[in-house]
Design a protein around this motif. Structure first.
Motif, mmCIF file in Angstrom:
data_model
loop_
_atom_site.group_PDB
_atom_site.id
_atom_site.type_symbol
_atom_site.label_atom_id
_atom_site.label_comp_id
_atom_site.label_asym_id
_atom_site.label_seq_id
_atom_site.Cartn_x
_atom_site.Cartn_y
_atom_site.Cartn_z
ATOM 1 N N ARG A 73 81.747 70.565 50.546
ATOM 2 C CA ARG A 73 81.595 70.896 49.141
ATOM 3 C C ARG A 73 82.921 70.671 48.430
ATOM 4 O O ARG A 73 83.984 70.917 48.983
ATOM 5 C CB ARG A 73 81.199 72.360 48.994
ATOM 6 N N ARG A 129 69.813 79.466 53.285
ATOM 7 C CA ARG A 129 68.997 78.632 52.405
ATOM 8 C C ARG A 129 69.797 78.150 51.206
ATOM 9 O O ARG A 129 69.641 77.032 50.743
ATOM 10 C CB ARG A 129 67.774 79.399 51.930
ATOM 11 N N TRP A 130 70.666 79.005 50.677
ATOM 12 C CA TRP A 130 71.498 78.629 49.533
ATOM 13 C C TRP A 130 72.662 77.742 49.940
ATOM 14 O O TRP A 130 73.404 77.287 49.092
ATOM 15 C CB TRP A 130 72.028 79.866 48.835
ATOM 16 N N GLY A 131 72.828 77.530 51.255
ATOM 17 C CA GLY A 131 73.898 76.660 51.732
ATOM 18 C C GLY A 131 75.255 77.330 51.789
ATOM 19 O O GLY A 131 76.272 76.658 51.877
ATOM 20 N N LEU A 132 75.288 78.661 51.762
ATOM 21 C CA LEU A 132 76.553 79.373 51.783
ATOM 22 C C LEU A 132 77.006 79.716 53.191
ATOM 23 O O LEU A 132 78.178 80.005 53.406
ATOM 24 C CB LEU A 132 76.444 80.652 50.948
ATOM 25 N N ASP A 172 80.531 74.953 44.583
ATOM 26 C CA ASP A 172 79.197 74.631 44.071
ATOM 27 C C ASP A 172 78.713 75.676 43.070
ATOM 28 O O ASP A 172 77.562 76.099 43.092
ATOM 29 C CB ASP A 172 78.188 74.493 45.203
ATOM 30 N N HIS A 231 68.498 83.994 53.276
ATOM 31 C CA HIS A 231 68.803 83.591 51.901
ATOM 32 C C HIS A 231 70.163 82.906 51.809
ATOM 33 O O HIS A 231 70.300 81.898 51.113
ATOM 34 C CB HIS A 231 68.742 84.784 50.964
ATOM 35 N N LEU A 232 71.169 83.428 52.489
ATOM 36 C CA LEU A 232 72.493 82.823 52.396
ATOM 37 C C LEU A 232 72.531 81.447 53.060
ATOM 38 O O LEU A 232 73.238 80.555 52.595
ATOM 39 C CB LEU A 232 73.547 83.745 53.004
ATOM 40 N N VAL A 242 79.540 78.846 42.831
ATOM 41 C CA VAL A 242 79.513 80.219 43.316
ATOM 42 C C VAL A 242 80.957 80.709 43.422
ATOM 43 O O VAL A 242 81.812 80.042 43.982
ATOM 44 C CB VAL A 242 78.837 80.305 44.706
#
Length: 139
Positions: A27, A110-113, A41, A107-108, A43
């Motif tokens: 990123r 899935r968000w790519g974090l 990104d 969730h984290l 965030v």
């Protein structure tokens, strides 16, 4: 006559250049012009650290509860109902905690974090706590 697209050429989306990732696939850091906060990104790093810290704290709490469940020993050597309850409650709480941390991990990731290997911790705690609960109940 065909309606014009957003780019004025009559073709939708073809005039817009694609967004490219960094050369090495990572990123790209972007500096926010308003407050100067580094973003990954879009965030905030602070938000990412806070969410990651909460996830690590939840994983440590569930691991501690599971360890507590395994360290329970009856005082007289006989497993009575009180001893089973004293070992089963932390195992059940660890199992519920593993579901919550797994939900946050999903969730984290899935968000790519976070990387997908973060799934291993809540899944391992969930499986071991389930086995411990089944061993205690005898089913």
């Amino acid at each position: 006559m065909a309606p014009e697209g957003r780019d004025g050429t009559g073709r939708h989306g073809e005039g817009v250049p694609p967004v490219k990732a960094g050369a090495d696939g990572e990123r790209e850091k972007q500096a926010d012009g308003v407050d100067g906060v580094d973003r990954v990104d879009g965030v905030d790093r602070v938000a990412l650290a806070l969410l990651g810290g909460l996830l690590v704290a939840g994983n440590l709490l569930t691991a501690w509860l599971l360890l507590k469940s395994f360290l329970v020993r009856p005082p007289d050597g006989h497993w009575d109902q009180e001893s089973v309850t004293a070992a089963g409650v932390p195992a059940m709480c660890a199992h519920i905690g593993s579901w919550l941390t797994d939900w946050g991990t999903v969730h984290l990731v899935r968000w790519g974090l976070l990387r997908p290997w973060w799934y291993a911790v809540p899944i391992a705690v969930g499986v071991v706590s389930l086995v411990r609960m089944l061993m205690l109940t005898g089913r």
